[in-house]
Design a protein around this motif. Structure first.
Motif, short mmCIF file in Angstrom:
data_model
loop_
_atom_site.label_atom_id
_atom_site.label_comp_id
_atom_site.label_asym_id
_atom_site.label_seq_id
_atom_site.Cartn_x
_atom_site.Cartn_y
_atom_site.Cartn_z
N ALA A 196 0.81 -1.22 0.00
CA ALA A 196 0.00 0.00 0.00
C ALA A 196 0.84 1.27 0.00
O ALA A 196 0.30 2.38 0.06
N MET A 202 -0.49 5.16 -0.21
CA MET A 202 -0.35 6.08 0.91
C MET A 202 0.46 7.31 0.54
O MET A 202 0.24 8.41 1.09
N ALA A 255 -1.76 10.09 -0.74
CA ALA A 255 -2.75 10.65 0.16
C ALA A 255 -2.31 11.98 0.76
O ALA A 255 -1.11 12.28 0.86
N HIS A 292 -2.33 13.70 4.34
CA HIS A 292 -2.38 13.16 5.69
C HIS A 292 -2.70 14.27 6.69
O HIS A 292 -2.10 15.35 6.66
N HIS A 298 -6.35 9.91 6.60
CA HIS A 298 -5.74 9.90 5.27
C HIS A 298 -6.81 10.21 4.23
O HIS A 298 -7.85 9.55 4.19
N PHE A 325 -7.85 10.54 0.28
CA PHE A 325 -7.52 10.07 -1.07
C PHE A 325 -8.47 10.71 -2.08
O PHE A 325 -9.69 10.55 -1.98
N ARG A 348 -5.42 -1.28 10.04
CA ARG A 348 -4.99 0.09 9.74
C ARG A 348 -5.43 0.40 8.32
O ARG A 348 -5.90 -0.45 7.57
N THR A 349 -5.25 1.66 7.92
CA THR A 349 -5.70 2.10 6.60
C THR A 349 -5.12 1.27 5.47
O THR A 349 -5.82 0.94 4.51
N GLU A 350 -3.84 0.89 5.57
CA GLU A 350 -3.20 0.15 4.49
C GLU A 350 -3.93 -1.15 4.16
O GLU A 350 -3.96 -1.58 3.00
N ARG A 408 -6.81 -1.18 1.47
CA ARG A 408 -6.36 -0.65 0.18
C ARG A 408 -7.31 -0.95 -0.97
O ARG A 408 -7.66 -0.05 -1.76
N ASP A 436 -6.94 6.03 10.92
CA ASP A 436 -6.37 5.00 11.78
C ASP A 436 -6.97 5.21 13.16
O ASP A 436 -6.80 6.28 13.77
#
Length: 303
Positions: free
Chosen positions: A52, A56, A59, A61, A74, A76, A97-99, A102, A119
């Motif tokens: 990811a 990321m 993004a 942040h 995050h 996008f 987590r965000t990753e 994806r 997150d």
């Protein structure tokens, strides 16, 4: 949790139940809310973060204050720089987590949506090592104040329960989160059942558990039994898509059936053979979710 550690914890809680149940409740609540170390990744988790990395890097942040926590958010933008068709909020689950979200983020971006993914406290790039429903709903609400209202809120696992309770305004003192649609993927129905599983694992007695419920009531205005997804959905009437795998070993398929029974505004799609985590990256699941959010595709069985 290592077997020897669990054995010691079970012994401590067994003794506390007899001589100091309120103390056992305080310690039990802290243990229940303790999050895994976000830096101690398994090999699979490390690879997911690496896959990811490019996403990321694109993004924007942000860091938001939510109660005692500093929450990483995050942002996008839609693919190709086109105007956004709306904004979608993505909420991950416990030890996530965000990753790890994806595929869903990329799917929503490709459909023209701006995606906001946070997150949760104690996870990813956010601060802290504790998470409970109140702090989670507060974090989601903070994201809503800055980036909402949302076309849809998508939650996986505990994130699905958080999303439903945030939209329902289930925590006293925190305003409901505004959204047109709700997606719950591999989400538990009743947080009381989740807690009951934890209680049995660590040998927490009934009196100590009652002390924990009292503490939750002081924090949120309600006991654990109040935070039941089917009840929240029945009251909400928000169009909701529930996606669940019959072979999910972490959240029972019965939870999905209970959510589905909340009313005709809830649609259940079974994702056969995808378990609890692979369901997030399956192209068919992503297509179903994005189609529901964009209102271009009716939910249908996955094969």
């Amino acid at each position: 949790m290592a077997p020897i550690t669990l054995k010691v914890i079970r012994g401590i809680f067994g003794a506390a139940e007899l001589v100091a149940p309120r103390l056992g409740g305080r310690v039990g609540f802290e243990l229940f809310c303790r999050t895994p170390n976000p830096k101690a990744l398994s090999e699979g988790e490390r690879k997911a973060v690496e896959r990811a990395a490019d996403l990321m890097a694109e993004a924007r942040h942000h860091r938001l204050k939510a109660g005692a926590n500093c929450v990483a958010v995050h942002e996008f933008r839609p693919e190709g720089g086109r105007p956004a068709a709306g904004t979608v909020l993505v909420v991950h689950g416990w030890r996530s987590r965000t990753e790890y979200m994806r595929a869903l983020i990329e799917g929503c971006r490709a459909a023209g949506f701006r995606v906001i993914s946070l997150d949760l406290p104690g996870h990813g790039a956010s601060s802290g090592r504790r998470l409970n429903l109140v702090s989670a709903v507060a974090a989601v609400r903070a994201a809503g104040e800055w980036f909402g209202p949302f076309e849809a809120v998508i939650g996986h696992s505990f994130g699905g329960a958080i999303a439903a309770n945030a939209v329902a305004g289930a925590v006293d003192g925190i305003a409901p989160l505004e959204t047109q649609r709700l997606v719950m993927i591999a989400a538990p129905n009743a947080l009381s059942e989740w807690f009951e599983s934890f209680r049995r694992q660590v040998n927490l007695g009934r009196r100590s558990a009652t002390a924990i419920d009292d503490r939750i009531r002081r924090l949120s205005g309600h006991g654990l039994a109040h935070f039941t997804g089917a009840q929240q959905l029945t009251r909400l009437r928000t169009p909701t898509l529930v996606v669940h795998a019959p072979d999910d070993a972490e959240v029972s398929a019965e939870d999905a059936r209970k959510l589905d029974a909340a009313g005709d505004h809830v649609r259940l799609v079974w994702a056969d053979g995808l378990g609890h985590r692979r369901i997030l990256s399956d192209p068919g699941v992503v297509q179903q979710v994005v189609g529901f959010v964009a209102r271009v595709q009716e939910p249908a069985p996955l094969h």
